[in-house]
Design an enzyme around this catalytic site. Structure first.
Site, PDB file in Angstrom:
ATOM      1  N   ASN A  66      -1.801  -0.380   7.325  1.00 23.98           N
ATOM      2  CA  ASN A  66      -1.165  -1.651   7.645  1.00 23.98           C
ATOM      3  C   ASN A  66      -0.282  -2.203   6.518  1.00 23.98           C
ATOM      4  OD1 ASN A  66      -3.262  -2.298   6.001  1.00 23.98           O
ATOM      5  ND2 ASN A  66      -4.444  -3.398   7.545  1.00 23.98           N
TER       6      ASN A  66
ATOM      7  N   HIS B 234      -1.859  -5.387   1.580  1.00 22.03           N
ATOM      8  CA  HIS B 234      -3.139  -6.073   1.383  1.00 22.03           C
ATOM      9  C   HIS B 234      -2.850  -7.487   0.909  1.00 22.03           C
ATOM     10  CE1 HIS B 234      -7.116  -7.149  -0.074  1.00 22.03           C
ATOM     11  NE2 HIS B 234      -6.496  -7.639  -1.127  1.00 22.03           N
TER      12      HIS B 234
ATOM     13  N   ARG C 160       2.520  -6.401   9.298  1.00 22.37           N
ATOM     14  CA  ARG C 160       1.670  -5.321   9.835  1.00 22.37           C
ATOM     15  C   ARG C 160       2.077  -4.945  11.261  1.00 22.37           C
ATOM     16  NH1 ARG C 160      -4.116  -7.516   7.446  1.00 22.37           N
ATOM     17  NH2 ARG C 160      -4.080  -6.334   5.486  1.00 22.37           N
TER      18      ARG C 160
ATOM     19  N   ARG D 169      -1.184 -14.467   4.251  1.00 19.24           N
ATOM     20  CA  ARG D 169      -1.972 -13.825   5.319  1.00 19.24           C
ATOM     21  C   ARG D 169      -1.257 -13.960   6.663  1.00 19.24           C
ATOM     22  NH1 ARG D 169      -6.306 -10.175   4.641  1.00 19.24           N
ATOM     23  NH2 ARG D 169      -6.865 -10.661   6.772  1.00 19.24           N
TER      24      ARG D 169
ATOM     25  N   LYS E 223       0.835  -1.204   0.000  1.00 21.12           N
ATOM     26  CA  LYS E 223       0.000   0.000   0.000  1.00 21.12           C
ATOM     27  C   LYS E 223       0.879   1.266   0.000  1.00 21.12           C
ATOM     28  CE  LYS E 223      -3.831  -2.298   2.490  1.00 21.12           C
ATOM     29  NZ  LYS E 223      -4.709  -2.213   3.692  1.00 21.12           N
TER      30      LYS E 223
ATOM     31  N   PHE F 274     -15.316   4.071   8.069  1.00 23.02           N
ATOM     32  CA  PHE F 274     -14.014   4.556   7.609  1.00 23.02           C
ATOM     33  C   PHE F 274     -13.816   4.403   6.101  1.00 23.02           C
ATOM     34  CE2 PHE F 274     -13.728   0.215   9.267  1.00 23.02           C
ATOM     35  CZ  PHE F 274     -13.200  -0.476   8.183  1.00 23.02           C
TER      36      PHE F 274
ATOM     37  N   THR G 102      -5.393  -7.548  10.795  1.00 24.74           N
ATOM     38  CA  THR G 102      -5.770  -6.286  10.149  1.00 24.74           C
ATOM     39  C   THR G 102      -5.349  -5.075  10.987  1.00 24.74           C
ATOM     40  OG1 THR G 102      -7.669  -7.446   9.219  1.00 24.74           O
ATOM     41  CG2 THR G 102      -7.728  -5.036   9.158  1.00 24.74           C
TER      42      THR G 102
END
Ligand code: IDP
Ligand code: MG
Length: 165
Positions: A121, A124, A107, A90, A10, A58, A96
């Site tokens: 974080n 993705h 993260r 993951r 991100k 959000f 998350t």
């Protein structure tokens, strides 16, 4: 089970020069990278990617975040392929909420919660096979992926194409 997953580094990850760190962590999975690119995220793409989050309080901040409103206006998109790719990726990403994520996960190591309340974080990753298929098809065209992971077809279009001059 062999499967594939969409990963996005991100805008906060790119802004903090974490690309190398994140890719190094992901290489622990021994999975294959079958597609990769740097992409600008339009509002349309952002809203489509996060369409399941539409009703969250959000949502607007999340769209701004993934478009790079607060950081660099780009993401790195990748497809990882191999045995249990979705699960392995993951796991390395962590939860998350970066404050709750395992401290040695991506993260947990690099994420933060902004004063606006967005979980920045860093990464993705698709959560299941159905989501991975939808997301990979959203972010990549068949000719950008070096393996035949989903069925394709030929289609005639009269669209103008952009080429080098
Ligand atoms: P995931 O990225 O772990 O799959 P999702 O629930 O799909 O988590 O949420 C998508 C993204 O929305 C998260 O990665 C995070 O950036 C943001 N987000 C999720 N839940 C919250 C929240 O409760 N507050 C703020 N941001 C959130
Ligand atoms: Mg998700």
């Amino acid at each position: 089970m062999i499967n594939q997953t969409l990963i996005l580094i991100k805008p906060d990850g790119l802004k903090k020069s974490l690309t190398g760190n994140v890719l190094t962590r992901l290489s622990e999975t021994k999975l294959d990278i079958v597609a990769a690119k740097i992409a600008r995220v339009s509002k349309k793409l952002a809203e489509e990617h996060y369409k399941e989050m539409k009703d969250k309080p959000f949502f607007n901040e999340l769209i701004k975040y993934i478009m790079g409103h607060y950081h660099k206006k780009k993401v790195m998109a990748l497809v990882y392929w191999g045995e249990d790719a979705i699960k392995k990726v993951r796991q390395i990403c962590g939860s998350t909420n970066p404050e709750e994520a395992d401290t040695v996960s991506i993260r947990g190591q690099y994420g933060r919660i902004t004063t606006k309340g967005v979980y920045e974080n860093v990464i993705h990753a698709s959560t299941n096979g159905k989501e991975a298929e939808r997301e990979i098809k959203l972010w990549f065209q068949p000719d950008e992926v070096i393996m035949d992971i989903y069925s394709t077809k030929t289609a005639k279009t009269d669209k103008e194409v952009w080429v080098w001059a």
